[in-house]
Each structure stands twice: as structure tokens, then as C-alpha cells.
Enzyme design. Structure first.
Site, PDB file in Angstrom:
ATOM      1  N   SER A  31      75.553 -69.367 -28.480  1.00  0.00           N
ATOM      2  CA  SER A  31      76.098 -70.491 -27.717  1.00  0.00           C
ATOM      3  C   SER A  31      77.104 -71.284 -28.546  1.00  0.00           C
ATOM      4  O   SER A  31      78.163 -71.688 -28.050  1.00  0.00           O
ATOM      5  CB  SER A  31      74.968 -71.408 -27.257  1.00  0.00           C
ATOM      6  OG  SER A  31      74.084 -70.727 -26.395  1.00  0.00           O
ATOM      7  N   ARG A 132      76.522 -62.338 -10.453  1.00  0.00           N
ATOM      8  CA  ARG A 132      76.265 -63.654 -11.030  1.00  0.00           C
ATOM      9  C   ARG A 132      77.275 -64.667 -10.490  1.00  0.00           C
ATOM     10  O   ARG A 132      78.475 -64.378 -10.402  1.00  0.00           O
ATOM     11  CB  ARG A 132      76.306 -63.590 -12.556  1.00  0.00           C
ATOM     12  CG  ARG A 132      75.291 -62.604 -13.116  1.00  0.00           C
ATOM     13  CD  ARG A 132      75.260 -62.616 -14.616  1.00  0.00           C
ATOM     14  NE  ARG A 132      74.724 -63.865 -15.146  1.00  0.00           N
ATOM     15  CZ  ARG A 132      74.623 -64.143 -16.444  1.00  0.00           C
ATOM     16  NH1 ARG A 132      75.029 -63.252 -17.344  1.00  0.00           N
ATOM     17  NH2 ARG A 132      74.127 -65.293 -16.858  1.00  0.00           N
ATOM     18  N   SER A 178      73.987 -73.132 -12.575  1.00  0.00           N
ATOM     19  CA  SER A 178      74.315 -72.870 -13.987  1.00  0.00           C
ATOM     20  C   SER A 178      75.029 -74.063 -14.604  1.00  0.00           C
ATOM     21  O   SER A 178      76.079 -74.485 -14.115  1.00  0.00           O
ATOM     22  CB  SER A 178      75.210 -71.632 -14.117  1.00  0.00           C
ATOM     23  OG  SER A 178      75.592 -71.443 -15.465  1.00  0.00           O
ATOM     24  N   GLN A 180      76.629 -73.845 -17.133  1.00  0.00           N
ATOM     25  CA  GLN A 180      77.871 -73.322 -17.704  1.00  0.00           C
ATOM     26  C   GLN A 180      79.086 -73.693 -16.868  1.00  0.00           C
ATOM     27  O   GLN A 180      80.207 -73.725 -17.389  1.00  0.00           O
ATOM     28  CB  GLN A 180      77.784 -71.799 -17.859  1.00  0.00           C
ATOM     29  CG  GLN A 180      76.829 -71.371 -18.963  1.00  0.00           C
ATOM     30  CD  GLN A 180      76.673 -69.870 -19.054  1.00  0.00           C
ATOM     31  OE1 GLN A 180      77.136 -69.123 -18.186  1.00  0.00           O
ATOM     32  NE2 GLN A 180      76.006 -69.404 -20.099  1.00  0.00           N
ATOM     33  N   GLU A 326      66.140 -70.395 -20.893  1.00  0.00           N
ATOM     34  CA  GLU A 326      66.286 -69.144 -21.632  1.00  0.00           C
ATOM     35  C   GLU A 326      65.050 -68.804 -22.459  1.00  0.00           C
ATOM     36  O   GLU A 326      64.863 -67.657 -22.881  1.00  0.00           O
ATOM     37  CB  GLU A 326      67.506 -69.210 -22.541  1.00  0.00           C
ATOM     38  CG  GLU A 326      67.385 -70.214 -23.666  1.00  0.00           C
ATOM     39  CD  GLU A 326      68.727 -70.504 -24.322  1.00  0.00           C
ATOM     40  OE1 GLU A 326      68.782 -70.477 -25.552  1.00  0.00           O
ATOM     41  OE2 GLU A 326      69.705 -70.755 -23.600  1.00  0.00           O
ATOM     42  N   LYS A 423      73.043 -57.790 -27.415  1.00  0.00           N
ATOM     43  CA  LYS A 423      73.824 -58.801 -26.697  1.00  0.00           C
ATOM     44  C   LYS A 423      73.919 -60.092 -27.502  1.00  0.00           C
ATOM     45  O   LYS A 423      74.986 -60.711 -27.570  1.00  0.00           O
ATOM     46  CB  LYS A 423      73.176 -59.065 -25.329  1.00  0.00           C
ATOM     47  CG  LYS A 423      73.816 -60.173 -24.498  1.00  0.00           C
ATOM     48  CD  LYS A 423      73.059 -60.322 -23.191  1.00  0.00           C
ATOM     49  CE  LYS A 423      73.511 -61.554 -22.415  1.00  0.00           C
ATOM     50  NZ  LYS A 423      74.873 -61.422 -21.874  1.00  0.00           N
TER      51      LYS A 423
END
Length: 438
Positions: A31, A132, A178, A180, A326, A423
Site C-alpha cells: 500500500s 471489480r 472501496s 480506493q 484485508e 502478488k
């Protein structure tokens, strides 16, 4: 739920024969690394990024920025102290093609950057990335004046037709699926002609620590940001237009990726030390200290790092994980081994992550003999005696590490496609084996 990928490789999850005692050096935060790359790419001068995470998601971010004309040189820091990336901003340009893989930070943080490029930037990725949601970013950029071709899907693939600038201004979005979406707009906002005012108008915002991380990092590079926490209106963030500074930034260890190693101490009644754990951080993973202590462990922040010790008992927990979603897969794995039931709440948004994590956790734990049920916004877990079997990952790195945690206590667990951990956590199998002394 996403179809199980046709991976034939099975990794026998190591079974712990006794308490685990180890020191584990956890790689840098994904992040922080990806936010730092975006901010450095938009800065008015070159900057350094020390101890960056080299994983699939961060390498995709670096490759995408390079495709738009940003210079990113890999080497050692100016004082020769370890790996560092030198980021050299330049005029953002197209045409370019961005492969987002299945990285939420890449698919959401870079469309606003692409709107500032001179030329078109096409975004594509893994099949799961098409499922997504991106509508929060796409709709907001259109309100701010960008032209985007997505065939009205609100998701990938799509093309952003950059014009070299964006006016910015007021935009309302629903970021309840989200956080984000908010971070994506804030990161590029200093380069908008009028900055930005982002108003969240939907349901509860998930993963608020990640928005606080974005704000903190923006301020570090010289941006002026007004937030609800600094006396502003609730659910409103304002960023003033202005130049960003090139900084020399050291990336913290990824505290969320420390989760399986701390869980190993809890599950086996051992002790694991994670060096360089920060005293102050905006990373959501810092909540592990509190959550795993409630589940039966104890921790101390020392000069050596975070020392986490298991008591030999694992207790169930009733916890709201809305700000730290998460962490849910790892907590669910530990809860499946506890001495009492657990309820994990506030994480309905996990159905839209790398896979539908709630459905995946329910299916995989239950197929090992567990008793997990989905709720409207989470999971209810009643511990049962588990047995070995195949634990599918659905190309989700946190599913893989959750399976590895269960495997410590349950012989015969095999993880399908453990390589998906690359990932965000390169070389996880080697780190796991090293922790166990194998």
C-alpha cells in the site's frame, strides 16, 4: 463466486510439530509502495523510494508508470544502503497500455493519472479485474472533465483519453464498495487545476486507515489536505492544487503481510518477532496487535521490533473489521482453530475483492470440516475438528496464507496455487519454511 482456477500445483502446507520461535523480516508495504510511486511520478522533482516492495502488484504499478513516460531506475540508495528506486517525473504521455493484473491500487489509482497524460491510455488486466468495481473513479473523472471509454460497464477494460490537464473541483462519489475510490482521486488532485473536493455520499466507508494513509503521504510530499479528522466536514476531503516535492522515503514493512507469521505464534503457542515494526503508522495491519491479543496472545514493541507470543490457547472473537477488511482471511483461519465461536462483522465489501472472500473462506474452511456461515456483512465461525484436504485460493494471496495458517495445526492441508502470494508477499513459501526451521 469466481471459478476455481485450473492450477494443478499443490503445496503441502507445513504442519508445526511444536511452538514456533522465529524472527521474520517482512518485506515492504504494498500500500505504501504503490502510493509512493504515484506521488513520486506526479512530483515536480526526482525522489527516492527505499526498501520498496518488489511484488506483482508493485511491479505492475512501476511498469504502468514507465509506460506513461515516468523514469523509474532500480538500484541502491544514494548512500549505498540497500535497494531503492529513483523516480524521475516527466511529462505524462500516451499512447500507452496498462496491465493492472488484479491489483486494485493499479486499476483505481492510475486512471486519474492517465487523465493528466497527453494521449490515450488503455487499461486491461486479469479476467477477475473485469468484475471489480471501477464506477466510483470513472464517474468522478467524467464529472471532473475526463473522457473515458468503458462501454458503460463501470469496469475494465477501458481507455482514458488524457488531455494533459484536468480542471478538478467538486465531485460526489459513493465509495462504500472501496475506499480506493477516494484515495485514487486524492493522490492526483494536487495536479488538478482547481484541486479537488471529494464528498462521499454512500453507506459506511470501508478501510478508513487506507484513506488516512493516503492523506498522510500526501502531506509528506507537501500537499495541503483538509479532512474530517482535521476539523472538516464528515466524509469530505479537500486537496489544494500545488506542486509535489520529491522525497527520500523509506517503505515500512507490510504489517498486513506480517499476519500469517504472528498467527503462527498464536496457533502454536510460540513467539515470533517482526523487526522494524513502526511505533506510529497508518497501516491497517497495526490492528493485529489488538485483535490477536484478544484472541489469546500478547505482544510487546521493543528495540528488536514487535514480539508476539502465543499462550497456547486461541479464543473466539466478536469484532468489527470494517476498517481492516484485508485482515479477515487470516483472522477467519485462526478463528476456525479457536476454543469458542467468532463473529467477523462489517466486511460485506470483501465480496468485491480479489475474489468473493466471504464465499471462498466459507467453502474452503467447511470442506476441511469447519462450520462457517456467511452473514449479511461477514462470517460466523463455529470451531470444529478440522481434517486435511485441498484449500483453493481463487488467485487470492490472502486465501493462500489463510490456508497456510490452518495447515500449521491440521496435518494434510494442501494449498492450490500458493504462488499467488507473489502478488504482495514474494517468496512466501521460503519465508514460511524459514520460520519453521525447515
Amino acid at each position: 463466486m469466481t471459478e476455481i482456477p485450473a492450477h494443478t500445483s499443490l503445496w503441502p502446507a507445513p504442519h508445526a510439530s511444536g511452538p514456533v520461535f522465529a524472527t521474520v523480516h517482512v518485506p515492504g508495504s504494498k500500500s505504501v509502495t504503490n502510493r509512493a510511486l504515484v506521488l513520486a511520478a506526479l512530483a515536480a522533482e526526482p525522489g527516492w523510494l527505499r526498501r520498496p516492495l518488489r511484488s506483482r502488484d508493485t511491479l505492475l504499478m512501476a511498469a504502468a508508470l514507465r509506460a506513461m513516460g515516468v523514469g523509474i531506475e532500480e538500484g541502491v540508495g544514494p548512500d549505498g544502503s540497500g535497494e531503492a528506486w529513483r523516480v524521475i517525473p516527466s511529462g505524462l504521455r500516451g499512447p500507452a497500455t496498462v496491465d493492472v493484473g488484479n491489483a486494485g491500487t493499479v486499476m483505481r489509482f492510475l486512471p486519474p493519472v492517465a487523465a493528466l497524460a497527453d494521449g490515450s491510455v488503455r487499461f486491461d488486466g486479469d479476467p477477475r479485474s473485469y468484475e471489480r468495481p471501477l464506477n466510483g473513479v470513472i464517474d468522478a473523472l467524467r464529472v471532473l472533465g475526463a473522457r473515458i471509454d468503458d462501454d458503460s460497464r463501470g469496469s475494465l477494460p477501458m481507455t482514458v483519453h488524457g488531455t494533459g490537464a484536468l480542471d478538478g473541483g467538486l465531485v460526489e462519489i459513493d465509495a462504500s464498495s472501496s475506499s480506493q475510490f477516494v484515495s485514487a482521486l486524492l493522490l492526483s488532485a494536487p495536479r488538478f487545476n482547481q484541486g479537488i473536493e471529494v464528498r462521499h455520499v454512500g453507506g459506511p466507508l470501508p478501510s478508513m486507515p487506507h484513506i488516512r494513509m493516503t492523506v498522510d503521504m500526501l502531506r509528506t510530499v507537501g500537499a495541503q489536505v483538509d479532512t474530517p479528522e482535521s476539523g472538516g466536514e464528515p466524509n469530505v476531503w479537500r486537496v489544494t492544487s500545488g506542486a509535489l516535492l520529491g522525497r527520500d522515503l523509506t517503505v515500512e514493512p507490510d504489517l498486513s503481510n506480517a499476519q500469517p507469521f504472528l498467527a503462527a505464534a498464536l496457533v502454536t503457542g510460540g513467539k515470533v518477532t517482526v523487526p522494524d515494526w513502526p511505533e506510529r503508522t497508518t497501516q491497517p495491519g497495526d490492528r493485529l496487535r489488538e485483535i490477536f491479543t484478544l484472541m489469546g496472545g500478547s505482544c510487546e514493541l521493543t528495540g528488536q521490533g514487535l514480539e508476539f507470543t502465543g499462550s497456547g490457547a486461541i479464543h473466539g472473537i466478536d469484532v468489527d473489521l470494517s476498517e481492516v477488511g484485508e485482515l479477515t482471511p487470516g483472522i477467519a483461519a485462526v478463528a476456525a482453530l479457536a476454543d469458542s465461536p467468532s463473529t467477523l462483522r462489517g466486511v460485506a465489501h470483501l465480496r468485491l475483492h480479489e475474489t468473493d472472500r466471504l464465499a471462498a473462506l466459507t467453502k474452503e474452511i467447511n470442506e476441511l470440516g469447519g462450520d462457517v456461515t456467511e452473514t449479511a456483512d461477514g462470517l460466523h465461525i463455529r470451531p470444529r475438528r478440522l481434517h486435511g484436504g485441498i484449500f483453493h485460493t481463487y488467485d487470492d494471496h490472502r486465501m493462500a496464507t489463510a490456508g497456510a495458517i490452518i495447515g500449521l495445526a491440521v496435518p494434510g492441508v494442501e494449498i492450490e496455487n500458493v504462488g499467488t502470494t507473489a502478488k504482495t508477499l514474494p517468496d512466501f513459501p521460503d519465508l514460511w519454511a524459514g520460520m519453521l526451521g525447515n
